[in-house]
Write a protein that holds these residues in place. Structure first.
Motif, PDB file in Angstrom:
ATOM      1  N   ASN A 216       0.832  -1.200   0.000  1.00 39.28           N
ATOM      2  CA  ASN A 216       0.000   0.000   0.000  1.00 39.28           C
ATOM      3  C   ASN A 216       0.876   1.263   0.000  1.00 39.28           C
ATOM      4  O   ASN A 216       2.103   1.193   0.088  1.00 39.28           O
ATOM      5  N   GLU A 217       0.247   2.395  -0.088  1.00 37.39           N
ATOM      6  CA  GLU A 217       0.974   3.666  -0.201  1.00 37.39           C
ATOM      7  C   GLU A 217       1.815   3.952   1.041  1.00 37.39           C
ATOM      8  O   GLU A 217       2.930   4.479   0.931  1.00 37.39           O
ATOM      9  N   ALA A 218       1.343   3.618   2.224  1.00 42.02           N
ATOM     10  CA  ALA A 218       2.119   3.843   3.445  1.00 42.02           C
ATOM     11  C   ALA A 218       3.412   3.022   3.430  1.00 42.02           C
ATOM     12  O   ALA A 218       4.474   3.515   3.836  1.00 42.02           O
ATOM     13  N   GLU A 219       3.335   1.785   2.950  1.00 40.42           N
ATOM     14  CA  GLU A 219       4.528   0.940   2.856  1.00 40.42           C
ATOM     15  C   GLU A 219       5.517   1.508   1.837  1.00 40.42           C
ATOM     16  O   GLU A 219       6.727   1.546   2.093  1.00 40.42           O
ATOM     17  N   ARG A 220       5.002   1.955   0.704  1.00 42.72           N
ATOM     18  CA  ARG A 220       5.863   2.566  -0.319  1.00 42.72           C
ATOM     19  C   ARG A 220       6.566   3.804   0.232  1.00 42.72           C
ATOM     20  O   ARG A 220       7.748   4.012   0.012  1.00 42.72           O
ATOM     21  N   LYS A 221       5.821   4.616   0.960  1.00 40.14           N
ATOM     22  CA  LYS A 221       6.380   5.841   1.533  1.00 40.14           C
ATOM     23  C   LYS A 221       7.469   5.502   2.555  1.00 40.14           C
ATOM     24  O   LYS A 221       8.523   6.150   2.581  1.00 40.14           O
TER      25      LYS A 221
ATOM     26  N   ARG B  80      10.583   4.382   0.615  1.00 35.45           N
ATOM     27  CA  ARG B  80      11.259   5.549   0.010  1.00 35.45           C
ATOM     28  C   ARG B  80      12.038   6.331   1.058  1.00 35.45           C
ATOM     29  O   ARG B  80      13.169   6.749   0.824  1.00 35.45           O
TER      30      ARG B  80
END
Length: 57
Positions: free
Chosen positions: A2-7, A10
């Motif tokens: 999900n986006e939180a994991e990607r963030k 990064r």
């Protein structure tokens, strides 16, 4: 993923890059350890460097 994991990934990569590139020598050693540069500090051919000429006659 999900986006939180990607963030989070990064951010971790950014911190690692900042830590490993504080000086040109540190950056070169990091690239050698990661396999992008050879032991002489030259870009490997598969990443755009010149072919190895040591074996050429």
């Amino acid at each position: 993923m999900n986006e939180a994991e990607r963030k989070a990934i990064r951010a971790m990569l950014q911190r690692r890059a900042e830590e490993k590139t504080q000086t040109p020598d540190m950056a070169r050693q990091w690239l050698i350890e990661e396999g992008l540069y050879d032991g002489d500090g030259d870009l490997k051919p598969q990443y755009g460097g010149q072919p190895d000429k040591r074996g050429a006659k």
